[in-house]
Scaffold this active site. Structure first.
Site, mmCIF file in Angstrom:
data_model
loop_
_atom_site.group_PDB
_atom_site.id
_atom_site.type_symbol
_atom_site.label_atom_id
_atom_site.label_comp_id
_atom_site.label_asym_id
_atom_site.label_seq_id
_atom_site.Cartn_x
_atom_site.Cartn_y
_atom_site.Cartn_z
ATOM 1 N N HIS A 200 0.591 -1.278 0.098
ATOM 2 C CA HIS A 200 -0.061 0.002 -0.057
ATOM 3 C C HIS A 200 0.669 1.240 0.113
ATOM 4 O O HIS A 200 0.628 2.384 -0.157
ATOM 5 C CB HIS A 200 -0.900 0.001 1.073
ATOM 6 C CG HIS A 200 -0.248 0.423 2.427
ATOM 7 N ND1 HIS A 200 -0.627 1.478 3.195
ATOM 8 C CD2 HIS A 200 0.441 -0.372 3.451
ATOM 9 C CE1 HIS A 200 0.002 1.475 4.362
ATOM 10 N NE2 HIS A 200 0.534 0.076 4.507
ATOM 11 N N CYS A 322 1.497 6.005 12.012
ATOM 12 C CA CYS A 322 1.276 5.035 12.994
ATOM 13 C C CYS A 322 1.371 5.647 14.231
ATOM 14 O O CYS A 322 0.738 4.771 15.283
ATOM 15 C CB CYS A 322 2.466 3.968 12.817
ATOM 16 S SG CYS A 322 2.426 3.057 11.087
#
Length: 378
Positions: A200, A322
């Protein structure tokens, strides 16, 4: 809408999405099944593996498909520890790795492994001399990322590989998840044992990763069961996602040189603009990856700037997707010696081939207004 968060994830290529849908509709069989539907899926899986291997100039037997970069990094690090703990328990990494690496190593420390975290300079780069000094007789693994996900620093991977030719028993792992979008030439040095990618990040689907594992190098399996992936990574393969990944990698590699030149222009344009502000610091090195630009505006926390730009339909991130929902400041910027009052203000722009100069100009115009607004508030 201006999307400058391509290091977090990218939009799938239309061709890849088409492949994903077609495979899941027409080749839905389990590749481990003996019947014709299974055989068709298995053939497609093998062809996808061959395409990826050819693009990376390695053999098909050295390509393993995972669920993403996090699994690949976990597998290499913990798999090395499980299979080599009788030889040694010392591991070397840098202080600016992605959390999928650093948290894996923290777990191993709880089981008696000793980890040396190499410091970095003000540009986020490790020192070869300090790496050399850190190597011990009981060192089993060196794990270094190729491109930092927060500031875009390119580590001297080739030089590290050359150094490690003198230590052939040490596993050498490269987290290359951010490399595919920001380096003109992607090649796997012969001394690299493990090389991890995530689909991705290069306009492929989420949930698919690529692990290059050099022939002859052993790591323990973390997923046991049906013995898929040459008996080393069990679970039914995501054939549709894997086929789409192979297509995305091919398109990305074919347009790589052009894409790097384009994103470099966008980055340099915005970088030159931001340099005019005395209360803005830029943390991405000049020789960093073409697609990442990290900076901070004094006194304006990163999440505040992110949401202010979002109201203008411009999408960026704090330093790492993240960690963007956590209150802690960037460990990478901390390792680079950036004071907390500045690192808490850092944001990241990350570009792709789809972004345009008009979008960069739109960002510049919006930022001018926001800067004036924040100055009045302060």
């Amino acid at each position: 809408m201006v999307y400058f968060d391509n290091s977090a994830t990218t939009k799938m290529f239309p061709e890849s999405l088409e492949t994903f849908l077609k495979v899941n509709q027409s080749y839905f069989g389990n590749p481990s099944s003996l019947h014709a539907y299974g055989a068709a899926a298995d053939e497609l899986l093998s062809e996808s593996r061959k395409q990826v291997a050819n693009l990376l100039k390695v053999s098909s037997r050295e390509i393993f498909f995972t669920s993403g970069g996090t699994e690949g990094n976990n597998w290499v690090i913990k798999g090395t520890a499980l299979i080599k703990y009788r030889v040694g328990k010392h591991i070397i990494t840098s202080s600016v790795e992605h959390s999928s690496v650093s948290k894996s190593l923290k777990q191993l420390e709880n089981f008696g492994f000793e980890v040396t975290y190499l410091p970095v300079n003000s540009e986020g780069k490790i020192s070869l001399e300090e790496l050399q000094d850190a190597i011990r007789k009981d060192t089993i693994l060196v794990s270094i990322m190729s491109v930092n996900n927060e500031v875009g620093t390119i580590q001297p991977i080739e030089e590290v590989a050359e150094l490690l030719t003198h230590y052939p028993t040490i596993h050498f792992h490269v987290d290359a998840v951010q490399a595919i979008s920001g380096l003109e030439n992607i090649s796997i040095h012969p001394r690299i044992d493990f090389f991890v990618l995530s689909a991705h990040k290069f306009n492929g689907p989420k949930g698919v990763g690529i692990l290059y594992k050099k022939n002859g190098k052993q790591i323990a399996s973390l997923l046991t069961g049906g013995d898929q992936e040459f008996g080393e990574r069990s679970t039914t393969e995501n054939v549709g996602g894997i086929a789409a990944t192979a297509k995305s990698l091919r398109i990305t590699m074919n347009q790589k040189e052009e894409s790097v030149i384009h994103t470099e222009k966008l980055k340099n344009y915005i970088r030159s603009f931001l340099k005019e502000y005395e209360d803005v610091n830029i943390y991405s090195p000049l020789d960093g990856a073409s697609h990442i630009l990290c900076f901070a505006m004094k006194g304006v926390r990163g999440e505040v700037l992110v949401h202010a730009l979002e109201k203008e339909n411009i999408y960026i991130s704090t330093t790492s997707a993240c960690a963007s929902k956590k209150a802690s400041s960037s460990s990478t910027l901390h390792s680079m010696g950036i004071p907390t009052q500045w690192s808490q203000c850092a944001v990241r722009l990350s570009f792709s081939f789809e972004n345009t100069m008009e979008e960069a100009q739109q960002f510049v115009n919006v930022f001018k207004d926001l800067h004036t607004k924040f100055q009045k508030i302060q």
